[in-house]
Design a protein around this motif. Structure first.
Motif, PDB file in Angstrom:
ATOM      1  N   GLY A 184      18.738  71.647-114.487  1.00  0.00           N
ATOM      2  CA  GLY A 184      18.597  72.652-113.432  1.00  0.00           C
ATOM      3  C   GLY A 184      17.859  72.126-112.221  1.00  0.00           C
ATOM      4  N   ILE A 185      16.860  71.271-112.468  1.00  0.00           N
ATOM      5  CA  ILE A 185      16.084  70.727-111.353  1.00  0.00           C
ATOM      6  C   ILE A 185      16.919  69.783-110.497  1.00  0.00           C
ATOM      7  CG2 ILE A 185      14.126  69.216-110.788  1.00  0.00           C
ATOM      8  CD1 ILE A 185      12.724  70.361-113.307  1.00  0.00           C
ATOM      9  N   PHE A 186      17.758  68.957-111.144  1.00  0.00           N
ATOM     10  CA  PHE A 186      18.432  67.872-110.422  1.00  0.00           C
ATOM     11  C   PHE A 186      19.911  68.112-110.167  1.00  0.00           C
ATOM     12  CE2 PHE A 186      14.897  65.607-112.696  1.00  0.00           C
ATOM     13  CZ  PHE A 186      14.174  65.313-111.561  1.00  0.00           C
ATOM     14  N   ARG A 187      20.452  69.285-110.492  1.00  0.00           N
ATOM     15  CA  ARG A 187      21.895  69.478-110.335  1.00  0.00           C
ATOM     16  C   ARG A 187      22.323  69.424-108.877  1.00  0.00           C
ATOM     17  NH1 ARG A 187      23.178  75.772-110.502  1.00  0.00           N
ATOM     18  NH2 ARG A 187      21.136  76.576-109.899  1.00  0.00           N
ATOM     19  N   LYS A 188      21.443  69.814-107.946  1.00  0.00           N
ATOM     20  CA  LYS A 188      21.806  69.731-106.524  1.00  0.00           C
ATOM     21  C   LYS A 188      22.105  68.300-106.118  1.00  0.00           C
ATOM     22  CE  LYS A 188      21.408  73.964-104.794  1.00  0.00           C
ATOM     23  NZ  LYS A 188      22.493  74.627-104.053  1.00  0.00           N
ATOM     24  N   PHE A 189      21.341  67.345-106.677  1.00  0.00           N
ATOM     25  CA  PHE A 189      21.518  65.946-106.304  1.00  0.00           C
ATOM     26  C   PHE A 189      22.651  65.285-107.072  1.00  0.00           C
ATOM     27  CE2 PHE A 189      16.900  66.969-106.486  1.00  0.00           C
ATOM     28  CZ  PHE A 189      16.715  67.177-105.125  1.00  0.00           C
ATOM     29  N   TYR A 517      13.218  60.388-124.926  1.00  0.00           N
ATOM     30  CA  TYR A 517      14.506  59.733-124.679  1.00  0.00           C
ATOM     31  C   TYR A 517      15.656  60.734-124.666  1.00  0.00           C
ATOM     32  CZ  TYR A 517      18.544  56.758-125.977  1.00  0.00           C
ATOM     33  OH  TYR A 517      19.771  56.146-126.051  1.00  0.00           O
ATOM     34  N   ILE A 518      15.729  61.574-125.707  1.00  0.00           N
ATOM     35  CA  ILE A 518      16.903  62.414-125.870  1.00  0.00           C
ATOM     36  C   ILE A 518      16.912  63.598-124.915  1.00  0.00           C
ATOM     37  CG2 ILE A 518      18.122  63.921-127.500  1.00  0.00           C
ATOM     38  CD1 ILE A 518      18.567  60.904-127.826  1.00  0.00           C
ATOM     39  N   SER A 519      15.769  64.127-124.533  1.00  0.00           N
ATOM     40  CA  SER A 519      15.808  65.219-123.557  1.00  0.00           C
ATOM     41  C   SER A 519      16.354  64.719-122.223  1.00  0.00           C
ATOM     42  CB  SER A 519      14.420  65.843-123.382  1.00  0.00           C
ATOM     43  OG  SER A 519      13.487  64.913-122.895  1.00  0.00           O
ATOM     44  N   MET A 520      16.084  63.444-121.879  1.00  0.00           N
ATOM     45  CA  MET A 520      16.690  62.860-120.679  1.00  0.00           C
ATOM     46  C   MET A 520      18.196  62.659-120.876  1.00  0.00           C
ATOM     47  SD  MET A 520      17.996  59.822-119.318  1.00  0.00           S
ATOM     48  CE  MET A 520      17.403  58.544-120.405  1.00  0.00           C
ATOM     49  N   VAL A 521      18.583  62.146-122.047  1.00  0.00           N
ATOM     50  CA  VAL A 521      20.010  61.950-122.328  1.00  0.00           C
ATOM     51  C   VAL A 521      20.759  63.274-122.287  1.00  0.00           C
ATOM     52  CG1 VAL A 521      21.664  61.286-124.122  1.00  0.00           C
ATOM     53  CG2 VAL A 521      19.673  59.847-123.669  1.00  0.00           C
ATOM     54  N   GLN A 522      20.167  64.317-122.866  1.00  0.00           N
ATOM     55  CA  GLN A 522      20.812  65.624-122.851  1.00  0.00           C
ATOM     56  C   GLN A 522      20.944  66.159-121.431  1.00  0.00           C
ATOM     57  OE1 GLN A 522      22.409  65.713-125.841  1.00  0.00           O
ATOM     58  NE2 GLN A 522      21.995  67.892-125.791  1.00  0.00           N
ATOM     59  N   ALA A 523      19.931  65.933-120.601  1.00  0.00           N
ATOM     60  CA  ALA A 523      20.031  66.363-119.203  1.00  0.00           C
ATOM     61  C   ALA A 523      21.200  65.671-118.509  1.00  0.00           C
ATOM     62  CB  ALA A 523      18.721  66.056-118.467  1.00  0.00           C
ATOM     63  N   ILE A 524      21.349  64.353-118.737  1.00  0.00           N
ATOM     64  CA  ILE A 524      22.466  63.618-118.154  1.00  0.00           C
ATOM     65  C   ILE A 524      23.797  64.164-118.681  1.00  0.00           C
ATOM     66  CG2 ILE A 524      23.539  61.347-117.909  1.00  0.00           C
ATOM     67  CD1 ILE A 524      20.878  61.556-116.454  1.00  0.00           C
ATOM     68  N   THR A 525      23.833  64.492-119.975  1.00  0.00           N
ATOM     69  CA  THR A 525      25.044  65.042-120.581  1.00  0.00           C
ATOM     70  C   THR A 525      25.406  66.389-119.968  1.00  0.00           C
ATOM     71  OG1 THR A 525      24.570  63.915-122.668  1.00  0.00           O
ATOM     72  CG2 THR A 525      26.084  65.777-122.756  1.00  0.00           C
ATOM     73  N   LEU A 527      24.538  67.523-117.051  1.00  0.00           N
ATOM     74  CA  LEU A 527      24.941  67.310-115.664  1.00  0.00           C
ATOM     75  C   LEU A 527      26.357  66.753-115.576  1.00  0.00           C
ATOM     76  CD1 LEU A 527      21.545  65.865-114.422  1.00  0.00           C
ATOM     77  CD2 LEU A 527      22.607  67.950-113.554  1.00  0.00           C
ATOM     78  N   SER A 528      26.692  65.862-116.495  1.00  0.00           N
ATOM     79  CA  SER A 528      28.050  65.328-116.528  1.00  0.00           C
ATOM     80  C   SER A 528      29.060  66.440-116.789  1.00  0.00           C
ATOM     81  CB  SER A 528      28.160  64.250-117.609  1.00  0.00           C
ATOM     82  OG  SER A 528      29.477  63.772-117.724  1.00  0.00           O
ATOM     83  N   ASP A 529      28.740  67.326-117.728  1.00  0.00           N
ATOM     84  CA  ASP A 529      29.631  68.451-118.003  1.00  0.00           C
ATOM     85  C   ASP A 529      29.711  69.400-116.803  1.00  0.00           C
ATOM     86  OD1 ASP A 529      30.326  67.540-120.471  1.00  0.00           O
ATOM     87  OD2 ASP A 529      28.998  68.857-121.598  1.00  0.00           O
ATOM     88  N   PHE A 530      28.575  69.615-116.134  1.00  0.00           N
ATOM     89  CA  PHE A 530      28.599  70.433-114.924  1.00  0.00           C
ATOM     90  C   PHE A 530      29.523  69.820-113.871  1.00  0.00           C
ATOM     91  CE2 PHE A 530      24.579  72.762-116.000  1.00  0.00           C
ATOM     92  CZ  PHE A 530      25.049  74.030-115.725  1.00  0.00           C
ATOM     93  N   LYS A 531      29.500  68.499-113.756  1.00  0.00           N
ATOM     94  CA  LYS A 531      30.370  67.844-112.776  1.00  0.00           C
ATOM     95  C   LYS A 531      31.835  67.978-113.177  1.00  0.00           C
ATOM     96  CE  LYS A 531      30.659  65.427-108.923  1.00  0.00           C
ATOM     97  NZ  LYS A 531      30.009  65.785-107.662  1.00  0.00           N
ATOM     98  N   LEU A 532      32.118  67.904-114.482  1.00  0.00           N
ATOM     99  CA  LEU A 532      33.489  68.137-114.932  1.00  0.00           C
ATOM    100  C   LEU A 532      33.935  69.545-114.549  1.00  0.00           C
ATOM    101  CD1 LEU A 532      36.010  67.283-116.535  1.00  0.00           C
ATOM    102  CD2 LEU A 532      34.865  68.106-118.611  1.00  0.00           C
ATOM    103  N   GLY A 533      33.065  70.527-114.778  1.00  0.00           N
ATOM    104  CA  GLY A 533      33.384  71.890-114.360  1.00  0.00           C
ATOM    105  C   GLY A 533      33.523  72.011-112.853  1.00  0.00           C
ATOM    106  N   HIS A 534      32.731  71.242-112.116  1.00  0.00           N
ATOM    107  CA  HIS A 534      32.807  71.208-110.654  1.00  0.00           C
ATOM    108  C   HIS A 534      34.182  70.709-110.203  1.00  0.00           C
ATOM    109  CE1 HIS A 534      30.655  71.036-106.750  1.00  0.00           C
ATOM    110  NE2 HIS A 534      31.365  69.932-106.506  1.00  0.00           N
ATOM    111  N   TYR A 535      34.642  69.623-110.811  1.00  0.00           N
ATOM    112  CA  TYR A 535      35.958  69.077-110.467  1.00  0.00           C
ATOM    113  C   TYR A 535      37.087  70.034-110.850  1.00  0.00           C
ATOM    114  CZ  TYR A 535      34.099  64.369-109.499  1.00  0.00           C
ATOM    115  OH  TYR A 535      33.443  63.292-108.965  1.00  0.00           O
ATOM    116  N   MET A 536      36.931  70.719-111.995  1.00  0.00           N
ATOM    117  CA  MET A 536      37.995  71.585-112.501  1.00  0.00           C
ATOM    118  C   MET A 536      37.859  73.021-112.003  1.00  0.00           C
ATOM    119  SD  MET A 536      39.594  69.268-114.039  1.00  0.00           S
ATOM    120  CE  MET A 536      40.939  70.298-114.582  1.00  0.00           C
ATOM    121  N   LYS A 537      36.835  73.296-111.170  1.00  0.00           N
ATOM    122  CA  LYS A 537      36.626  74.604-110.533  1.00  0.00           C
ATOM    123  C   LYS A 537      36.386  75.699-111.573  1.00  0.00           C
ATOM    124  CE  LYS A 537      37.712  72.160-106.933  1.00  0.00           C
ATOM    125  NZ  LYS A 537      38.102  70.935-107.643  1.00  0.00           N
TER     126      LYS A 537
END
Length: 754
Positions: A184-189, A517-525, A527-537
């Motif tokens: 949530g903090i970094f999704r804008k970037f 380690y894993i809370s950072m990995v989950q955040a990246i995961t 965000l990646s899914d959010f970007k997939l949703g971003h591309y697929m609208k």
């Protein structure tokens, strides 16, 4: 409800855009108006139909089923000798005919919820693309794995201690869900910015379009869906060879076969345990293991990884080994095990008091310091350098952009076509949703560690420190991942920090590592899914809800499966006491257990300080911080030479980082395939690359997964393992590659040098 139709489809590709005085010209206007990244322009549609239903009955049923099924299978296979990891691509393909079947047979009449005015339809119309995307997001949660299961396993199966099931469940859930706060903090970037393009998502985007878009078959050619099916069937049919009939073709090392009695030749030629010169494989799983699909990795990242791999494996390691640095010749040239001073495997029982789980100083003094293979030692050093270089690289190359994006994020100035469509058609997720969830998870994490009699050994301040480390590194590592498809890890640095601060506590060490380690990995995961949703609208609120529910479902199924196996399979993870032929050997958990001994019991103070053998590895922190500086200076001196900015020092330094637990043959094949498709084909046959590259990757992955499942459930589960012959061994037949070459060292069947 209004039925979706083509008349609702909108595109903003031609929407006027004000030209700023920052270098934007008429020549590149169209590219920026669409997307500044060419691969995105070639792959992602700029159209959207906001009337398509998303969170339908079909989405929930198929999504939760796919998530739970993948979670169960991945955890079930994870304890076995031949672990099998199933990705969401398999579910992405399987649910399409199921969704269409439900659309054909379910009644369309609305269902009213008793006692309320709320109603929903079991069948709101044809099975559509957005339902398919959300079901795949569900499946992603089930395919990623739950790192905390390693902790529960070593407590119960290796340390033979009890852990309260509620504490274990809270550990599982909090480590998986803390990342929502960072997301949530970094999704804008990392999501809204068009320059954060997440290359791996383009594989799924391309496959979605191939499966759903109507396409006219080109003359003497194939549609994308037909091409996918051809690749899928071919990959499926072929994988029976390396998986079952001829496993030795997963690593072919001809040098070893020519010089059968030479240790040096086998060290040089072995693709499994040596430098891999001349080794190769005829197996897609070998290509895509450990580094992911090379077809989904940008060409410049492949070049950076290749440079790092060749410098480490063919310059640094040979020089260090054959000059006997750190007494390297006493041990294998490449190995993930730990050794004593005489070259034998380290007996951890001599340095651990298993009754109170404390370090046994007297036993350690009487026995031996810990020694590593020369590659394993430098792997730790390079991991130190990678982390430092990541911070330095992002600060130098992206610091100004991050600051500008910070201002733009608060002013909502990101303005490529995909961001405009999302803002025009859908409401954003309120920030307080993320922050509230984050605070709840922090509280539950402290309860899991401090409560229940302190079974996990980690105090509340350790939880907060781990969270702070994860928060600090999410942005720089997110930038690296979103632009190169490579993700530096925090596992080593977290082990190092807590090992110095709180030594002698193995469970505290692994719990701290997992939270950091894993809370950072989950955040990246996320965000990646959010970007997939971003591309697929996909509506962002629907994405958030699906991710939240799927994480809870996946965590519960992973935990339930692990608990069931740990309490029902006698002597699980104990090969010495298992029946002959039993597959429940837990190879991954065995490595995790040894790491808890090295970092938690013995501790980094006795490895990376004057008390240990590898104190000089600390210089790699300084090397990492300074490494990006010359590249940055050159990029400023010669701004017209765009290729200089493509030199990515964190990726170069970590280029060989996955050799353990992988091997050099994995890299040789990965680099070869990646260079051919993402450099040669991309430049010479760009139209073919745009239509087929990512679909080829998805088809190869899916074919391998389906055949592996079929072989296991029809043959291997019944111990039918094929005709016994030379090629049945999952090995490259280089038995001397792991032998020491120091005079007088006797290990197993290895020759003794004089």
């Amino acid at each position: 409800m209004e039925q979706p139709g083509d008349d609702h489809e909108v595109s903003l590709s031609s929407q006027p855009k004000k030209l700023e005085s920052d270098g934007l010209t008429l020549e590149n206007y169209d590219e920026v108006n669409d997307s500044p990244i060419e691969e995105v322009r070639l792959t992602v549609s700029i159209k959207d139909n906001p009337t398509l239903p998303c969170l339908t009955f079909r989405t929930w049923v198929l999504g939760i089923t796919a998530c739970a099924t993948l979670a169960f299978l991945n955890q079930f296979f994870g304890y076995r000798q031949n672990a099998l990891s199933l990705t969401s691509v398999s579910a992405q393909i399987v649910v399409l005919p199921l969704g269409k079947f439900m659309a054909a047979v379910l009644p369309k009449k609305a269902v009213h919820v008793p006692g309320t005015q709320w109603s929903f339809s079991l069948n709101p119309g044809p099975f559509n693309l957005k339902e398919h995307v959300l079901i795949t997001i569900f499946a992603n949660a089930g395919s990623y794995g739950v790192y905390a299961m390693n902790i529960i396993t070593i407590v119960m199966a290796f340390y033979h201690r009890q852990i309260h099931p509620l504490a274990a469940m809270l550990l599982t859930l909090t480590t998986q869900m803390l990342g929502y706060g960072w997301a949530g903090i970094f999704r804008k970037f990392l999501v809204d910015s068009p320059y954060m393009w997440w290359p791996a998502n383009l594989v799924q985007v391309s496959l979605f379009r191939a499966l759903h878009e109507e396409e006219v078959r080109p003359k003497r050619g194939l549609t994308r869906l037909q091409f996918f099916l051809v690749v899928l069937i071919s990959s499926f049919a072929y994988y029976v060879v390396p998986n079952y009939m001829f496993p030795s073709i997963t690593a072919l090392s001809f040098v070893c076969w020519i010089w059968k009695h030479s240790v040096t030749a086998q060290q040089i030629g072995s693709g499994r345990h040596g430098l891999g010169i001349g080794s190769f494989a005829l197996d897609w799983a070998t290509v895509a293991s450990f580094n992911g699909s090379p077809l989904a990795t940008p060409g410049f990242a492949i070049i950076n990884i290749s440079i790092g791999f060749f410098l480490v494996i063919y310059v640094l390691i040979p020089i260090a080994y054959w000059t006997n640095a750190f007494e390297a010749k006493r041990f294998p040239i490449i190995s993930s095990h730990v050794f004593d001073a005489n070259g034998g495997k380290y007996n951890v029982g001599l340095v651990l008091n298993e009754t109170n789980f404390q370090f046994n100083q007297q036993g350690y003094d009487d026995y031996s310091k810990i020694h590593l293979s020369i590659f394993f030692a430098f792997a730790y050093g390079l991991s130190f350098a990678t982390l430092a270089a990541t911070v330095s690289h992002v600060a130098l190359f992206h610091g100004r952009n991050i600051w500008q994006q910070t201002k733009a994020a608060f002013q909502d100035k990101f303005d490529d076509v995909h961001t405009r469509l999302m803002k025009k058609n859908y409401d954003a997720v309120p920030q307080w949703w993320f922050y509230s969830l984050m605070l709840i998870m922090i509280g539950l994490a402290m309860l899991a560690c401090e409560g229940f009699g302190g079974q996990l050994q980690l105090p509340y301040w350790g939880v907060l420190l781990a969270i702070g480390i994860a928060l600090f590194f999410t942005l720089p590592i997110g930038v690296i991942t979103a632009t190169t498809n490579q993700q530096p890890g925090l596992n080593v640095i977290t082990e190092l920090i807590i090992g110095y601060i709180y030594p002698g506590k193995p469970l505290a060490n692994v719990a701290f590592k997992t939270y950091g380690y894993i809370s950072m990995v989950q955040a990246i995961t996320f965000l990646s899914d959010f970007k997939l949703g971003h591309y697929m609208k996909i509506p962002p609120k629907s994405m958030f809800l699906v991710q939240l529910v799927s994480t809870v479902v996946a965590s519960s199924v992973y935990f339930g499966t692990a608990w069931w196996l740990l309490t029902s399979v006698e002597n699980i993870c104990d090969p010495a006491n298992l029946p002959v032929g039993s597959p429940w050997t837990c190879p991954g958990d065995d490595v995790f257990y040894n790491a808890s001994i090295i970092w938690g019991v013995v501790g980094p103070l006795r490895m990376f300080s004057s008390l240990g053998v590898y104190a000089k590895m600390n210089y790699f922190f300084l090397i990492g911080i300074l490494a990006p500086v010359p590249v940055w200076i050159l990029s400023r001196m010669f701004p017209e030479k765009k290729w200089i900015r493509l030199i990515n020092m964190p990726i170069i330094i970590s280029g060989a980082g996955s050799i353990l637990p992988g091997s050099t043959v994995n890299y040789m094949c990965w680099i070869t395939v990646g260079v051919f498709f993402n450099i040669y084909v991309y430049r010479r046959y760009k139209s073919w690359w745009a239509r087929h590259n990512y679909i080829l990757s998805a088809g190869l992955d899916a074919g391998v997964a389906f055949m592996a499942i079929l072989c296991y459930y029809t043959l291997q589960i019944r111990d039918i393992n094929g005709v016994r012959w030379w090629g049945l061994a999952l090995d490259d037949h280089c038995p001397l590659a792991s032998c020491p070459t120091a005079p007088g060292i006797k290990v197993g069947d290895c020759p003794v040098f004089h």
